[in-house]
Design a protein around this motif. Structure first.
Motif, mmCIF file in Angstrom:
data_model
loop_
_atom_site.group_PDB
_atom_site.id
_atom_site.type_symbol
_atom_site.label_atom_id
_atom_site.label_comp_id
_atom_site.label_asym_id
_atom_site.label_seq_id
_atom_site.Cartn_x
_atom_site.Cartn_y
_atom_site.Cartn_z
ATOM 1 N N PHE A 1 0.832 -1.194 0.000
ATOM 2 C CA PHE A 1 0.000 0.000 0.000
ATOM 3 C C PHE A 1 0.869 1.248 0.000
ATOM 4 C CE2 PHE A 1 -3.185 -3.002 0.506
ATOM 5 C CZ PHE A 1 -4.428 -2.412 0.379
ATOM 6 N N THR A 2 1.494 1.478 -1.126
ATOM 7 C CA THR A 2 2.337 2.649 -1.329
ATOM 8 C C THR A 2 1.936 3.301 -2.649
ATOM 9 O OG1 THR A 2 4.050 1.478 -2.582
ATOM 10 C CG2 THR A 2 4.274 1.490 -0.158
ATOM 11 N N PRO A 3 2.259 4.560 -2.814
ATOM 12 C CA PRO A 3 1.950 5.227 -4.086
ATOM 13 C C PRO A 3 2.591 4.531 -5.291
ATOM 14 C CG PRO A 3 2.500 6.852 -2.432
ATOM 15 C CD PRO A 3 2.801 5.499 -1.831
ATOM 16 N N ASP A 4 3.689 3.807 -5.070
ATOM 17 C CA ASP A 4 4.355 3.106 -6.173
ATOM 18 C C ASP A 4 3.528 1.942 -6.711
ATOM 19 O OD1 ASP A 4 6.479 4.843 -5.821
ATOM 20 O OD2 ASP A 4 7.600 3.438 -4.560
ATOM 21 N N ASN A 5 2.592 1.453 -5.927
ATOM 22 C CA ASN A 5 1.788 0.293 -6.323
ATOM 23 C C ASN A 5 0.355 0.676 -6.668
ATOM 24 O OD1 ASN A 5 3.714 -1.737 -6.139
ATOM 25 N ND2 ASN A 5 3.439 -1.914 -3.930
ATOM 26 N N ILE A 6 0.154 1.861 -7.149
ATOM 27 C CA ILE A 6 -1.205 2.331 -7.422
ATOM 28 C C ILE A 6 -1.948 1.387 -8.360
ATOM 29 C CG2 ILE A 6 -2.526 4.146 -8.587
ATOM 30 C CD1 ILE A 6 -0.738 6.156 -7.207
ATOM 31 N N SER A 7 -1.313 0.902 -9.405
ATOM 32 C CA SER A 7 -2.035 0.044 -10.349
ATOM 33 C C SER A 7 -2.469 -1.263 -9.700
ATOM 34 C CB SER A 7 -1.200 -0.226 -11.604
ATOM 35 O OG SER A 7 -0.033 -0.939 -11.274
ATOM 36 N N SER A 8 -1.636 -1.850 -8.853
ATOM 37 C CA SER A 8 -2.026 -3.081 -8.162
ATOM 38 C C SER A 8 -3.157 -2.834 -7.182
ATOM 39 C CB SER A 8 -0.839 -3.682 -7.403
ATOM 40 O OG SER A 8 0.142 -4.133 -8.290
ATOM 41 N N ILE A 9 -3.094 -1.707 -6.495
ATOM 42 C CA ILE A 9 -4.135 -1.385 -5.509
ATOM 43 C C ILE A 9 -5.465 -1.132 -6.206
ATOM 44 C CG2 ILE A 9 -4.854 0.258 -3.734
ATOM 45 C CD1 ILE A 9 -1.787 0.688 -3.221
ATOM 46 N N THR A 10 -5.438 -0.364 -7.279
ATOM 47 C CA THR A 10 -6.686 -0.097 -7.996
ATOM 48 C C THR A 10 -7.238 -1.384 -8.590
ATOM 49 O OG1 THR A 10 -5.476 0.581 -9.984
ATOM 50 C CG2 THR A 10 -6.202 2.324 -8.502
ATOM 51 N N SER A 11 -6.362 -2.270 -9.073
ATOM 52 C CA SER A 11 -6.818 -3.554 -9.600
ATOM 53 C C SER A 11 -7.502 -4.367 -8.516
ATOM 54 C CB SER A 11 -5.640 -4.362 -10.161
ATOM 55 O OG SER A 11 -5.092 -3.732 -11.277
ATOM 56 N N MET A 12 -6.890 -4.377 -7.351
ATOM 57 C CA MET A 12 -7.442 -5.151 -6.250
ATOM 58 C C MET A 12 -8.824 -4.633 -5.865
ATOM 59 S SD MET A 12 -5.917 -5.751 -2.474
ATOM 60 C CE MET A 12 -6.101 -4.031 -2.047
ATOM 61 N N PHE A 13 -8.966 -3.321 -5.722
ATOM 62 C CA PHE A 13 -10.234 -2.756 -5.277
ATOM 63 C C PHE A 13 -11.292 -2.737 -6.358
ATOM 64 C CE2 PHE A 13 -7.624 -0.815 -1.831
ATOM 65 C CZ PHE A 13 -8.229 -1.513 -0.809
ATOM 66 N N SER A 14 -10.903 -2.868 -7.607
ATOM 67 C CA SER A 14 -11.903 -2.905 -8.673
ATOM 68 C C SER A 14 -12.218 -4.342 -9.083
ATOM 69 C CB SER A 14 -11.418 -2.109 -9.881
ATOM 70 O OG SER A 14 -10.276 -2.709 -10.451
ATOM 71 N N GLY A 15 -11.576 -5.302 -8.435
ATOM 72 C CA GLY A 15 -11.855 -6.706 -8.705
ATOM 73 C C GLY A 15 -11.115 -7.270 -9.900
#
Length: 146
Positions: A47-61
């Motif tokens: 959960f860092t700004p560097d992982n924005i794409s992974s985080i958004t992928s996770m929360f969007s399913g």
């Protein structure tokens, strides 16, 4: 916020362990603590700004969030096996039950427009130790969060 995250993780871990007869009674408390700390530490890495794409992928399913889940599950299995001497199959059953439930709960809470306290941005801020603004603000905006 970090304390709230820890509490949410424990809420998922305790039932998985309490109902698992393969875990010796004298190790249950240590299993809860080890699993919780391993999950929180693993989340801090992602959960860092560097992982924005992974985080958004996770929360969007989307499938990209699966990398986080797989990594967290591996970390929990290793921690339970190495630190507490649990059999890998037992450790895997705990991780397989707990990690997807935690991530689903985080996703639900972060996407709940009525939960203004638990947002994607607040998760990154609490786990990554950075406050919102810039990319974090934009990330929160993707999910309709303030």
């Amino acid at each position: 916020m970090l304390e709230g995250i820890i509490d949410l993780v424990k809420e998922q871990v305790v039932p998985a362990i309490a109902n698992n007869e393969n875990i010796p009674a004298d190790k249950r408390s240590a299993v809860v603590e080890t699993t919780t700390s391993t999950v929180v530490e693993g989340l801090k890495e992602y959960f860092t700004p560097d992982n924005i794409s992974s985080i958004t992928s996770m929360f969007s399913g989307e499938s990209g969030g699966g990398n986080i889940v797989s990594s967290l599950q591996s970390s929990v299995v290793n921690a339970l096996s190495e630190k507490l001497g649990l059999n890998k199959d037992i450790a895997n059953s705990i991780a397989s039950a707990v990690i997807p439930a935690i991530m689903s709960l985080f996703s639900q809470k972060a996407n709940d427009p009525n939960d203004e306290e638990f947002t994607v941005e607040s998760l990154i801020g609490a786990l990554g130790g950075k406050s919102g603004g810039g990319l974090l603000g934009m990330l929160g905006g993707l999910f309709g969060n303030k």
